[in-house]
Design a protein around this motif. Sequence first.
Motif, PDB file in Angstrom:
ATOM      1  N   ILE A 329       1.183  -1.028  -0.294  1.00 53.92           N
ATOM      2  CA  ILE A 329      -0.244   0.035   0.085  1.00 53.92           C
ATOM      3  C   ILE A 329       0.801   2.037   0.006  1.00 53.92           C
ATOM      4  CG2 ILE A 329      -1.260   1.569   0.961  1.00 53.92           C
ATOM      5  CD1 ILE A 329      -2.914  -1.553   2.036  1.00 53.92           C
ATOM      6  N   ASN A 330       2.059   1.233   1.241  1.00 55.83           N
ATOM      7  CA  ASN A 330       2.949   1.960   1.086  1.00 55.83           C
ATOM      8  C   ASN A 330       3.266   3.091  -0.579  1.00 55.83           C
ATOM      9  OD1 ASN A 330       1.547   2.791   3.738  1.00 55.83           O
ATOM     10  ND2 ASN A 330       3.774   2.499   4.348  1.00 55.83           N
ATOM     11  N   GLU A 331       3.978   1.496  -1.063  1.00 58.99           N
ATOM     12  CA  GLU A 331       4.501   1.608  -2.447  1.00 58.99           C
ATOM     13  C   GLU A 331       3.026   2.729  -3.530  1.00 58.99           C
ATOM     14  OE1 GLU A 331       6.661  -1.805  -5.379  1.00 58.99           O
ATOM     15  OE2 GLU A 331       7.304  -2.240  -3.426  1.00 58.99           O
ATOM     16  N   TRP A 332       2.439   1.757  -3.396  1.00 57.71           N
ATOM     17  CA  TRP A 332       1.549   2.245  -4.092  1.00 57.71           C
ATOM     18  C   TRP A 332       0.960   3.636  -4.090  1.00 57.71           C
ATOM     19  CZ3 TRP A 332      -3.030   4.763  -4.844  1.00 57.71           C
ATOM     20  CH2 TRP A 332      -3.405   5.013  -5.953  1.00 57.71           C
ATOM     21  N   LEU A 333       0.802   4.456  -2.656  1.00 58.66           N
ATOM     22  CA  LEU A 333       0.990   5.296  -2.789  1.00 58.66           C
ATOM     23  C   LEU A 333       2.241   6.504  -2.830  1.00 58.66           C
ATOM     24  CD1 LEU A 333      -0.704   5.326   0.938  1.00 58.66           C
ATOM     25  CD2 LEU A 333      -2.283   5.817  -1.358  1.00 58.66           C
ATOM     26  N   ALA A 334       3.232   5.965  -3.138  1.00 58.70           N
ATOM     27  CA  ALA A 334       4.041   6.870  -3.395  1.00 58.70           C
ATOM     28  C   ALA A 334       4.408   6.822  -5.201  1.00 58.70           C
ATOM     29  CB  ALA A 334       5.558   6.549  -3.085  1.00 58.70           C
TER      30      ALA A 334
END
Length: 422
Positions: A329-334
Amino acid sequence: MVGIKYEDFLDTSYEPVDDELVCRFRIQPASDMTVEDAASRVASESSNGTWAELQVDGEVRDLSATAFDIDVEETDAAGGDPAEIAVAYPDALFEPGNMAQVLSCIAGNIMGMKAVDRIRLVDCTWPEPLATSFAGPLFGSSVREEFFDAGDRPILATVPKPKVGLTTDQHVQVGYDAWTGGLDLLKDDENLTDQSFNPFQERLTESFAARDRAQEETGEPKSYLINVTADANTMLDRVDDVAAAGGEYVMVDVITTGWAAVQSVRERCERHGMAIHAHRAMHAAFDRLPEHGVSMRVLAQIARLCGVDQIHTGTADLGKLENEDTYGINEWLAGDLHGLNDVLPTASGGLHPGLMPELLDRLGTNLCIQAGGGVHGHPDGTHAGAKAFRAAVEAAAEGVPLEERARDHPDLETAIEMWGTE
Ligand code: CAP
Ligand code: MG
């Protein structure tokens, strides 16, 4: 005139076109259904079909979704084999910039239809026209430099505990102790809005007065994530009040208040140049059962489109709460989303200073970290707890072992003695 039937919504070799929204679902067909039957019903019900064959003019078919890319998982579970399927939705099906309308299609009636025993919306690929019809975050992770000049370390927040029940004076004192102990942000708990023991207006005024004092004493920028969550009209008034008090942020509990209200807050915040911190209470009602509901990944995507700047995404399995796929999720948000700003992930839930090296190792430093019990539960109180938390995060960001940093930071030493490093 042409009949529209459930079977018309399936084309296993379909190739989606650029401006279509593609949703991936995991489905468990009902016991009397094949995967293909269930998949075409999902595409039908979530676009423009229904249980009865309809006689309509041919052009309506242009708004139909198509189920494709069916990947059956072999299992000996009762009922049909579960499968991952994709559904492509034509752009014209959606009202631009209206998240409530989009969700009524892709996560609406289908969640309860009898053709599937379970259905989970796992992931979405957002096409440019639909994605850019939403505002997206005003700041995203740039809050770390714009508001705090935090350099290479994560920004740090604390939520007073007990969650509710502190008087306004007690709450403000906790904030002051945390700010002067080295934390960047005071954050309201989600259960605190405008109750008689701690009214919103009084808390707003007194907290910003204390914030100003803390800024002066420490020489560092400080801010306050005050919880404005309520009905949309009340929230907009509260956003204006926070701006008038000199605030940089509001906190919104995005799932309980609803995405339409979040979009309204986003619009109002832009007038004031303010950021949104998104708490996500109730997300687990959608995402905790892995075979049903809406994944946290999709909820985070929706939050980004609606324009929050920070959102809770879990602790990568450290701490007290169940988390789904914090890394992904964090990767997608970045990552890139047709030019919309990124979102700063917030790690929270059962964190304490001893966990900081492992947390930063897992999630990096482009992060907001929030600790409640792990600050106020320090044996020497909030101020000492804040100092220990800041020292631990700085050590972790610099790659210095905690035990070494604790030698000249007695508050950190006490925290490690109290909670350990796991
Ligand atoms: C954390 C917290 C946050 C949760 C939210 C609480 O307190 O204030 O609301 O972390 O969960 O009320 O539990 P502690 P998530 O620091 O004392 O644990 O970030 O997973 O959405
Ligand atoms: Mg909380």
